[in-house]
Enzyme design. Structure first.
Site, PDB file in Angstrom:
ATOM      1  N   ARG A  57       3.761   5.933   0.146  1.00  9.12           N
ATOM      2  CA  ARG A  57       3.356   4.666   0.754  1.00  9.12           C
ATOM      3  C   ARG A  57       4.452   3.981   1.545  1.00  9.12           C
ATOM      4  NH1 ARG A  57       0.245   5.517  -3.342  1.00  9.12           N
ATOM      5  NH2 ARG A  57       2.193   6.234  -4.207  1.00  9.12           N
ATOM      6  N   THR A  58       5.623   3.878   0.933  1.00  9.10           N
ATOM      7  CA  THR A  58       6.657   3.066   1.582  1.00  9.10           C
ATOM      8  C   THR A  58       7.056   3.715   2.905  1.00  9.10           C
ATOM      9  OG1 THR A  58       7.401   2.376  -0.589  1.00  9.10           O
ATOM     10  CG2 THR A  58       8.894   1.954   1.242  1.00  9.10           C
ATOM     11  N   HIS A 135      13.357  -3.435  -4.594  1.00  4.48           N
ATOM     12  CA  HIS A 135      12.410  -2.897  -3.601  1.00  4.48           C
ATOM     13  C   HIS A 135      11.820  -4.112  -2.867  1.00  4.48           C
ATOM     14  CE1 HIS A 135       9.656  -0.359  -1.633  1.00  4.48           C
ATOM     15  NE2 HIS A 135       9.097   0.268  -2.652  1.00  4.48           N
TER      16      HIS A 135
END
Ligand code: NCD
Length: 307
Positions: A57-58, A135
């Site tokens: 995802r990131t 994060h």
């Protein structure tokens, strides 16, 4: 104040006004992208993604965000790189920066690695996860999701559950929540994986928090339940992981015993802690949350690039 040219290393790098501006910009970009597909704000700009740890995802949402802004992406692939010949990660970053990317998105297993290289490289750096430390862009999309769903963040009661010791999303989320008023965080985890003291020291006096052992102790209070997985790769003792595995699991049947929780979130990937039976509930927002990541990151890239 814009974030133009700034390194984004921590959730504390965002003030409340930055967050509110980015949330609105993310909504605006969502509309523009749905109307026009690919935009041209980032024409002529290049983003480098340098991920030294796995990611779906990131990495992909950063890459999609840049492409949708009309920019280009170069991906550094560690698995085919000279890191395998023994080149250091710091040297690698110097080399990559020498090709003049406009922004570097970096993920590392070493905590504070982005902080270490920020003065070595010229391009602005966005921390996409540094070991168990932080994060920050995950917190950005987490709060963007809550803001969209509930219309506010002030005054909310947020349960963060799971691996609070090794996870980096609980720390960044906690730091970002200090920017809002009258928020209460419930840290839900067995003692062995409870939130680290160094994290609590950073939020002390800035946000209310309570540690609880089990979700049932607090579930009826919550506006948001944020579930996280056990960070298997950060456990030095595999037996401890196996022991804790059974400690908590959310499924539809469990939830049906309690008052309706307005929204259920998860940074994903999930493993066994959040059962797929929850997906059909209207308050399950984690797939939307992942999609929101693309818009929140597009807003951030646009600001950091000053375009
Ligand atoms: C998180 C991460 O990498 O810290 N994943 C993500 O970026 N969505 C959460 C996790 O891996 O558990």
């Amino acid at each position: 104040m814009s974030l133009k040219g700034k390194d984004i290393l921590s959730a504390f790098d965002f003030e409340r006004e930055d967050l509110e501006r980015l949330f609105k910009l993310a909504d605006q970009l969502r509309t523009e992208i749905s109307e026009r597909g690919v935009l041209d704000y980032a024409k002529g700009k290049i983003m480098l993604t340098a991920f030294f740890e796995p990611s779906t995802r990131t990495k992909l949402s950063f890459q999609f965000a840049m492409e949708k802004l009309g920019g280009r992406v170069i991906n550094f692939d560690v698995s085919t790189s000279s890191v395998l010949k023994g080149e250091s990660d710091v040297d690698t970053m110097k080399i990559l920066d020498g090709y003049d990317p406009d922004v570097i998105v970096i993920r590392q297993k070493i905590p504070f690695f982005p902080h270490r290289v920020k003065d070595i490289v010229k391009a602005p750096i966005i921390n996409a996860g540094d070991g168990p430390n932080e994060h920050p862009t995950q917190a950005l999309l987490d709060l963007y999701t809550i803001w969209r769903e509930l219309g506010k963040i002030d005054g909310l009661k947020i349960g963060i559950m799971g691996d609070l010791k090794y996870g980096r999303t609980p720390s960044s989320l906690s730091y970002m929540l200090t920017r809002f008023n009258n928020v209460t965080i419930y840290y839900i985890a067995p003692e062995q994986i409870q939130i680290r003291d160094e994290i609590l020291e950073k939020i002390e006096g800035k946000v209310k928090y309570v540690k609880v052992g089990r979700p049932e102790d607090v579930i009826e209070e919550l506006d948001v339940l944020y579930v996280t997985r056990l960070q298997k790769e950060r456990f030095s003792n595999p037996e401890e992981y196996e022991r804790l595995k059974g400690a908590y699991k959310i499924d539809k049947e469990f939830l049906s015993k309690f008052k309706h929780i307005p929204i259920i979130m998860h940074p994903l990937p999930r493993v066994w802690e959040l059962d797929p039976s929850v997906d059909e509930l209207p308050q399950a927002k984690y797939f939307e949350q992942a999609r929101n990541g693309m818009f929140a990151r597009a807003a951030l890239i646009k600001e950091v690039l000053g375009i």
